[in-house]
Design a protein around this motif. Structure first.
Motif, PDB file in Angstrom:
ATOM      1  N   ARG A 177     -10.356  -2.898  -3.548  1.00 25.45           N
ATOM      2  CA  ARG A 177     -11.289  -1.918  -2.975  1.00 25.45           C
ATOM      3  C   ARG A 177     -12.378  -1.496  -3.958  1.00 25.45           C
ATOM      4  O   ARG A 177     -13.386  -0.911  -3.565  1.00 25.45           O
TER       5      ARG A 177
ATOM      6  N   ILE B  68      -9.611   3.877  -8.303  1.00 23.15           N
ATOM      7  CA  ILE B  68      -8.975   2.948  -7.367  1.00 23.15           C
ATOM      8  C   ILE B  68      -7.854   2.194  -8.052  1.00 23.15           C
ATOM      9  O   ILE B  68      -6.783   1.968  -7.468  1.00 23.15           O
TER      10      ILE B  68
ATOM     11  N   ASP C 256      -3.921   2.209  -6.775  1.00 21.81           N
ATOM     12  CA  ASP C 256      -3.176   0.993  -6.453  1.00 21.81           C
ATOM     13  C   ASP C 256      -1.941   0.848  -7.344  1.00 21.81           C
ATOM     14  O   ASP C 256      -0.904   0.344  -6.890  1.00 21.81           O
TER      15      ASP C 256
END
Length: 240
Positions: free
Chosen positions: A200, A230, A234
């Motif tokens: 992403r 991000i 994750d």
């Protein structure tokens, strides 16, 4: 024992364990002992292989490591040359992190990376030359090409970020951040067995480049932090 003498200095055959790290150490010590000066040529790849008793891949990894530290540069068809005077004691000490709890160790490195990478991006926006911007553009386009083809681009992503660290004008950013990445080399090859790890963040890399190219330090810093946010999300999601 094979050895390559230069004046009173020599490279000696290495034991079979930790060969890349030992090769880096041996080359660093050799540079100091041989009193090589910036601009001096290092032994050839074949000479290093014979003297150290290691294969081509080990020598090349050691040379790449010293290149990343800004110690040497390799000129195509000519060999490797010393950029800055060093001794064995001035080589960096590799980071040692406890990877038994991979999730926690990765999150700890992110805390350090945020400060370093955000500042490197801001300085790159302020200092990047036209050549630096072109280097970043080429690295970004290769990253985008591989990402669109495979869904991931770990090595190409690293190359893009290294181009930013270089553009900052401060070699310590590259040295420190490469040490952090080296500590998790195997993780970055296949993070949590997920090829879409941090996928992403992909669009933010183009926005980061645009900010640096435009000389916008504030936006460059913000885009870098967005990418790392991000990555953190994750790591937390994929390691539950």
């Amino acid at each position: 024992m094979a050895a390559l003498p230069i004046a009173s200095a020599a490279l000696a055959t290495l034991p079979r364990t930790h060969r890349t790290a030992d090769a880096v150490a041996a080359l660093g010590a050799f540079i100091g002992e041989a009193a090589l000066q910036p601009g001096d040529k290092l032994p050839s790849e074949h000479e290093m292989m014979a003297a150290l008793g290691v294969g081509r891949s080990t020598v090349r990894e050691a040379v790449r490591h010293l290149q990343a530290l800004g110690v040497i540069e390799t000129r195509k068809g000519l060999g490797s040359f010393l950029l800055t005077k060093v001794s064995g004691s001035t080589r960096h000490v590799p980071l040692h992190l406890e990877t038994g709890q991979l999730r926690d160790a990765l999150l700890q490195t992110l805390e350090v990376r945020r400060g370093l990478e955000a500042e490197a991006s801001a300085l790159a926006a302020e200092r990047a030359s036209a050549a630096d911007v072109e280097h970043m553009r080429v690295a970004l386009e290769e990253m985008e090409r591989v990402h669109l083809q495979k869904g991931t681009a770990g090595r190409e992503d690293l190359a893009f970020h290294l181009s930013i660290y270089d553009a900052s004008g401060n070699p310590l950013f590259r040295q420190l951040l490469e040490q952090i990445r080296e500590a998790f080399e195997h993780f970055f090859e296949k993070p949590f067995d997920r090829s879409d790890f941090a996928g992403r963040s992909f669009p933010f890399h183009r926005e980061l480049f645009d900010a640096i190219a435009a000389g916008d330090a504030q936006t460059a810093r913000a885009k870098t932090l967005a990418i790392l946010d991000i990555v953190e999300e994750d790591i937390k999601d994929m390691s539950q």
